[in-house]
Design a protein around this motif. Structure first.
Motif, PDB file in Angstrom:
ATOM      1  N   THR A  76     -31.634 -21.301 -40.469  1.00 20.41           N
ATOM      2  CA  THR A  76     -31.189 -20.522 -41.692  1.00 20.41           C
ATOM      3  C   THR A  76     -30.093 -19.996 -41.849  1.00 20.41           C
ATOM      4  OG1 THR A  76     -32.401 -18.400 -40.658  1.00 20.41           O
ATOM      5  CG2 THR A  76     -33.668 -20.015 -41.853  1.00 20.41           C
ATOM      6  N   MET A  77     -29.499 -19.519 -40.798  1.00 20.02           N
ATOM      7  CA  MET A  77     -27.885 -18.884 -40.870  1.00 20.02           C
ATOM      8  C   MET A  77     -26.985 -20.209 -40.987  1.00 20.02           C
ATOM      9  SD  MET A  77     -27.592 -16.730 -37.273  1.00 20.02           S
ATOM     10  CE  MET A  77     -28.220 -15.114 -36.904  1.00 20.02           C
ATOM     11  N   THR A  78     -27.373 -21.157 -40.582  1.00 21.96           N
ATOM     12  CA  THR A  78     -26.493 -22.368 -41.017  1.00 21.96           C
ATOM     13  C   THR A  78     -26.503 -22.870 -42.648  1.00 21.96           C
ATOM     14  OG1 THR A  78     -26.550 -23.370 -38.777  1.00 21.96           O
ATOM     15  CG2 THR A  78     -25.664 -24.838 -40.660  1.00 21.96           C
ATOM     16  N   GLU A  79     -27.757 -22.724 -42.853  1.00 19.80           N
ATOM     17  CA  GLU A  79     -27.859 -22.861 -44.482  1.00 19.80           C
ATOM     18  C   GLU A  79     -27.055 -21.654 -45.271  1.00 19.80           C
ATOM     19  OE1 GLU A  79     -32.030 -22.987 -44.991  1.00 19.80           O
ATOM     20  OE2 GLU A  79     -32.464 -24.828 -44.314  1.00 19.80           O
ATOM     21  N   ILE A 103     -24.492 -19.975 -44.105  1.00 17.49           N
ATOM     22  CA  ILE A 103     -22.966 -20.335 -43.984  1.00 17.49           C
ATOM     23  C   ILE A 103     -22.441 -21.239 -44.929  1.00 17.49           C
ATOM     24  CG2 ILE A 103     -21.421 -21.072 -42.330  1.00 17.49           C
ATOM     25  CD1 ILE A 103     -23.068 -19.241 -40.294  1.00 17.49           C
ATOM     26  N   GLU A 104     -23.009 -22.425 -44.909  1.00 20.23           N
ATOM     27  CA  GLU A 104     -22.594 -23.643 -45.807  1.00 20.23           C
ATOM     28  C   GLU A 104     -22.680 -23.327 -47.036  1.00 20.23           C
ATOM     29  OE1 GLU A 104     -22.948 -28.380 -45.534  1.00 20.23           O
ATOM     30  OE2 GLU A 104     -25.080 -27.190 -45.417  1.00 20.23           O
ATOM     31  N   GLN A 105     -23.693 -22.585 -47.791  1.00 21.21           N
ATOM     32  CA  GLN A 105     -23.487 -22.037 -49.110  1.00 21.21           C
ATOM     33  C   GLN A 105     -22.299 -21.434 -49.242  1.00 21.21           C
ATOM     34  OE1 GLN A 105     -27.296 -20.071 -49.759  1.00 21.21           O
ATOM     35  NE2 GLN A 105     -28.416 -21.923 -49.715  1.00 21.21           N
ATOM     36  N   LEU A 106     -21.900 -20.235 -48.668  1.00 21.34           N
ATOM     37  CA  LEU A 106     -20.780 -19.823 -48.625  1.00 21.34           C
ATOM     38  C   LEU A 106     -19.328 -20.398 -48.751  1.00 21.34           C
ATOM     39  CD1 LEU A 106     -21.646 -16.577 -46.523  1.00 21.34           C
ATOM     40  CD2 LEU A 106     -21.359 -16.552 -48.925  1.00 21.34           C
ATOM     41  N   VAL A 107     -19.337 -21.567 -47.877  1.00 23.14           N
ATOM     42  CA  VAL A 107     -18.301 -22.497 -47.841  1.00 23.14           C
ATOM     43  C   VAL A 107     -18.229 -23.229 -49.099  1.00 23.14           C
ATOM     44  CG1 VAL A 107     -17.263 -24.073 -46.462  1.00 23.14           C
ATOM     45  CG2 VAL A 107     -18.603 -22.217 -45.288  1.00 23.14           C
TER      46      VAL A 107
END
Length: 298
Positions: free
Chosen positions: A253-256, A258-262
């Motif tokens: 869930t953290m990765t998801e 983070i990718e949304q922010l990027v």
């Protein structure tokens, strides 16, 4: 804030780096190298820095590579803000048993006796706390030296600095969610966690293992950190389940997020517990599976 809630708050900061203990002598007394990764996908770039939530003055200043990543970022992303007193007060009731329930009622007689032998006259003060909270509180008592403190932790240092520099500060998780990961165990699992914690404090293995963790982090030894966490997961079924809950599941869930922010066009620096950035199923590993090119920055 009452002494009970103060104890709970102190113990909570240990959650995501798996019970750091005050292992002063063996840890290098030098500025930390830490663990920093660069992730690139097309024209999108982000940095990930592995933190420790309890630290000492000698760990600073952080390396130039971190400084460069920090200056380039307009958005700083952390797990959660441990200095948010209001969020802690709202979530704190999750860390105690409901109604008139007591810790003793949720433990095996052998574990309760072991706790009494360890804590003596302090045992009654733990009766309202859930067993996993007691386990982390006992570990926090190892921090008798002022050299280590949560106030000097890497995440709090970055949070304070981001606010001073007026950078956008984002949190990956709520404090309530993090506490839930700790306390959402069956009585049998919580009993095992507390019993093993008491054993590790008594025989000194808690300090020895943490010396290895902190030394590897200070030296920037990514492979050693991964080996330590892998060995912890291989210890027994309970350890595997706990590490899956605290690291692997949260990493997804953290990765998801983070990718949304990027993908929204932000220049992102992520600062999370070092355990989230090393080994299989880590955040860098998951980003790699999503097509990112991952580079270790030294």
């Amino acid at each position: 804030m009452s002494p009970v809630w103060q104890t709970i708050r102190r113990s909570f900061v240990l959650l995501t780096f798996l019970w750091l203990s005050a292992a002063q002598a063996a840890v290098p007394d030098t500025p930390a190298k830490g663990v920093l990764f660069k992730a690139q996908s097309g024209d999108k770039t982000l940095y990930l820095f592995g933190s420790v939530h309890l630290a000492r003055e000698s760990f600073y200043p952080l390396p130039d590579s971190f400084e460069q990543a920090y200056r380039a970022a307009d958005t700083i992303v952390v797990e959660t803000d441990p200095s948010d007193t209001q969020a802690m007060l709202q979530a704190a009731p999750m860390m105690v048993y409901p109604g008139n329930e007591k810790l003793e009622q949720h433990l095996r007689p052998a574990t309760w006796k072991k706790l009494q032998q360890h804590t003596g006259g302090q045992t009654a003060g733990f009766q309202m706390m859930r067993a996993p909270v007691v386990a982390t509180a006992l570990i926090s008592q190892l921090f008798s030296s002022d050299q280590y403190s949560a106030a000097q932790g890497i995440d709090l240092f970055v949070i304070r600095r981001a606010r001073e520099d007026k950078k956008d500060l984002q949190q990956l998780e709520t404090m309530a969610f993090q506490i839930q990961q700790l306390v959402d165990l069956s009585d049998a699992e919580a009993d095992a966690m507390l019993s093993q914690t008491l054993d590790s404090v008594r025989d000194g293995s808690a300090k020895r293992e943490t010396e290895q963790l902190l030394t590897a982090w200070v030296r920037g030894d990514e492979q050693k950190l991964a080996q330590i966490f892998a060995a912890s997961a291989a210890r027994d079924a309970g350890s595997r389940k706990m590490l899956k809950r605290l690291l692997d599941d949260r990493n997804v869930t953290m990765t998801e997020k983070i990718e949304q922010l990027v993908q929204s066009g932000r220049q992102v620096l992520v600062v999370v517990g070092a355990g989230h950035l090393v080994g299989a199923r880590s955040i860098p590993d998951l980003l790699r599976q999503r097509g990112y090119r991952i580079t270790r920055v030294k």
